[in-house]
Design an enzyme around this catalytic site. Sequence first.
Site, PDB file in Angstrom:
ATOM      1  N   ILE A  12       0.847  -1.200   0.000  1.00 32.68           N
ATOM      2  CA  ILE A  12       0.000   0.000   0.000  1.00 32.68           C
ATOM      3  C   ILE A  12       0.883   1.252   0.000  1.00 32.68           C
ATOM      4  O   ILE A  12       0.636   2.215  -0.729  1.00 32.68           O
ATOM      5  CB  ILE A  12      -0.966   0.001   1.208  1.00 32.68           C
ATOM      6  CG1 ILE A  12      -1.862  -1.244   1.165  1.00 32.68           C
ATOM      7  CG2 ILE A  12      -1.831   1.271   1.214  1.00 32.68           C
ATOM      8  CD1 ILE A  12      -2.783  -1.420   2.362  1.00 32.68           C
ATOM      9  N   TYR A 141      -5.231  -7.968  15.146  1.00 25.73           N
ATOM     10  CA  TYR A 141      -4.820  -6.919  14.210  1.00 25.73           C
ATOM     11  C   TYR A 141      -5.668  -5.652  14.406  1.00 25.73           C
ATOM     12  O   TYR A 141      -5.152  -4.537  14.531  1.00 25.73           O
ATOM     13  CB  TYR A 141      -4.939  -7.439  12.775  1.00 25.73           C
ATOM     14  CG  TYR A 141      -4.875  -6.357  11.748  1.00 25.73           C
ATOM     15  CD1 TYR A 141      -3.678  -5.722  11.470  1.00 25.73           C
ATOM     16  CD2 TYR A 141      -6.020  -5.935  11.065  1.00 25.73           C
ATOM     17  CE1 TYR A 141      -3.616  -4.699  10.529  1.00 25.73           C
ATOM     18  CE2 TYR A 141      -5.966  -4.928  10.135  1.00 25.73           C
ATOM     19  CZ  TYR A 141      -4.769  -4.310   9.873  1.00 25.73           C
ATOM     20  OH  TYR A 141      -4.712  -3.295   8.960  1.00 25.73           O
TER      21      TYR A 141
HETATM   22  C1  WQD Z   1     -11.096 -11.801   2.900  1.00 27.08           C
HETATM   23  C2  WQD Z   1     -12.118 -12.913   2.850  1.00 27.08           C
HETATM   24  C3  WQD Z   1     -11.691 -14.651   4.442  1.00 27.08           C
HETATM   25  C4  WQD Z   1      -7.955 -16.008   2.653  1.00 27.08           C
HETATM   26  C5  WQD Z   1      -8.294  -7.592   5.546  1.00 27.08           C
HETATM   27  C6  WQD Z   1      -7.036  -7.201   6.199  1.00 27.08           C
HETATM   28  C7  WQD Z   1      -7.238  -6.136   7.127  1.00 27.08           C
HETATM   29  C8  WQD Z   1      -8.245  -5.032   6.751  1.00 27.08           C
HETATM   30  C9  WQD Z   1      -9.390  -5.524   6.048  1.00 27.08           C
HETATM   31  C10 WQD Z   1      -7.001  -3.044   6.236  1.00 27.08           C
HETATM   32  C11 WQD Z   1     -12.547 -13.401   4.239  1.00 27.08           C
HETATM   33  C12 WQD Z   1     -11.564 -15.182   3.047  1.00 27.08           C
HETATM   34  C13 WQD Z   1      -9.121 -15.320   2.916  1.00 27.08           C
HETATM   35  C14 WQD Z   1      -8.036 -17.356   2.232  1.00 27.08           C
HETATM   36  C15 WQD Z   1     -10.421 -17.245   2.359  1.00 27.08           C
HETATM   37  N1  WQD Z   1      -7.701  -4.038   5.883  1.00 27.08           N
HETATM   38  N2  WQD Z   1     -10.336 -15.937   2.783  1.00 27.08           N
HETATM   39  N3  WQD Z   1      -9.265 -17.922   2.097  1.00 27.08           N
HETATM   40  O1  WQD Z   1      -9.623 -10.642   6.925  1.00 27.08           O
HETATM   41  O2  WQD Z   1     -11.211  -9.275   5.502  1.00 27.08           O
HETATM   42  O3  WQD Z   1      -9.067  -8.366   6.384  1.00 27.08           O
HETATM   43  O4  WQD Z   1      -8.958  -6.448   5.083  1.00 27.08           O
HETATM   44  O5  WQD Z   1      -6.596  -2.883   7.304  1.00 27.08           O
HETATM   45  O6  WQD Z   1      -5.989  -5.606   7.158  1.00 27.08           O
HETATM   46  O7  WQD Z   1      -6.415  -8.327   6.786  1.00 27.08           O
HETATM   47  O8  WQD Z   1      -9.055 -10.010   4.487  1.00 27.08           O
HETATM   48  O9  WQD Z   1      -8.180 -11.041   2.487  1.00 27.08           O
HETATM   49  O10 WQD Z   1      -7.742 -12.141   4.709  1.00 27.08           O
HETATM   50  O11 WQD Z   1     -10.031 -12.181   3.763  1.00 27.08           O
HETATM   51  O12 WQD Z   1     -11.495 -17.832   2.249  1.00 27.08           O
HETATM   52  O13 WQD Z   1      -7.016 -18.054   1.998  1.00 27.08           O
HETATM   53  O14 WQD Z   1     -11.508 -14.042   2.225  1.00 27.08           O
HETATM   54  O15 WQD Z   1     -12.255 -15.606   5.297  1.00 27.08           O
HETATM   55  O16 WQD Z   1     -13.894 -13.748   4.137  1.00 27.08           O
HETATM   56  P1  WQD Z   1      -9.833  -9.653   5.870  1.00 27.08           P
HETATM   57  P2  WQD Z   1      -8.666 -11.368   3.834  1.00 27.08           P
END
Ligand code: WQD
Length: 322
Positions: A12, A141
């Site tokens: 970012i 986090y």
């Molecule tokens: C997205 C979706 C998972 C990986 C992130 C950042 C956090 C914040 C918000 C800024 C979820 C699913 C993921 C995988 C999956 N941004 N998934 N298999 O947890 O929403 O949070 O964005 O600060 O920093 O971490 O993002 O990309 O990990 O997950 O099914 O291997 O994808 O369960 O529904 P998350 P993510």
Amino acid sequence: MKILVVGGAGYIGSHFVLEASRAGHNVVVFDDLSSGFKNNIDTEIDFFEGSTLSNKNLSEVMSSSSFDVAVYLAAYKAAGESMSDPVKYASNNIIGGLNFLKACVEYSVKKVIFSSSAAVYGNPLYSPIDELHSLSPINFYGYTKKVIEENLKWYSNLKNIRYASLRYFNAAGYDSDKKSLNKENNPQNLIPLVMEVAEGSRELLQVYGNDYSTLDGTGVRDYIHVTDLAQGHLASIDYLFQNDNNLTINLGTGRGHSVFEIIKMTEAISNRKINFKVSKRRAGDPDVVIASSEKAKQLINWSPSNSDLSNIIDSTWEIYNR
Ligand code: WQD
């Protein structure tokens, strides 16, 4: 303006550095290169390799120039990993974040942009989430981001710092001119993992649960293009210089996409099959996280123009398919 970007070689951060340079700002990057890459930034940009865990390193960069504003993007950002390794997140995101604020006070940098997160809200009590929503993070986090937000409030009152706390939703996508070319190192977020399956370096994607209260059962998130995020930072800097106020805003699109939608869009754009396996839910994952960005629209005149899912996936696939 003279801008210090802490974490400016990261995914970012480097996109912000690009937009800030395009807007004519004078940028200095500080980064420990633990997840960033030096070649994410133009060779003409001053670069300091150093860690936010070292007050000495921070002093060196802070004393190198007189900065109008400092942007802090040096935190780890994988919500799932923060639940299995909280110490890593406490150390880098909290101790590193507080060291950064200490350096801002010591070197009289009065304007600070903080990369906060939608993760500060926790399980949404309503959707889309606005900035008045209560802050109850359900992953570590998100807690680290809340701690720094709280400190910023105190530093604002006690040390006259003015800050913008930008609550990012799910950052994704790549610069359209391909000025940031590095894939993320050891990615944990959905889109880069799907890309790794598409390019063939990862065998399959684990879909963390298909029994959520969503249309197809998989988690729904608000994916925001990094170029839009970067432009939100620039508009926030302008706001801080035009108003004697702090700013806390969401940066998202107001639209949500499920894990299966991401998979389907990637298959359509890459013309590759994405192998996946549904596994159990990941700790600390809400069902649906979607932003209201009305406040950003009103206060900084910001709205995302690059964040169509097809553009996010297309610009990312261009990097993975090189
Ligand atoms: C997205 C979706 C998972 C990986 C992130 C950042 C956090 C914040 C918000 C800024 C979820 C699913 C993921 C995988 C999956 N941004 N998934 N298999 O947890 O929403 O949070 O964005 O600060 O920093 O971490 O993002 O990309 O990990 O997950 O099914 O291997 O994808 O369960 O529904 P998350 P993510």
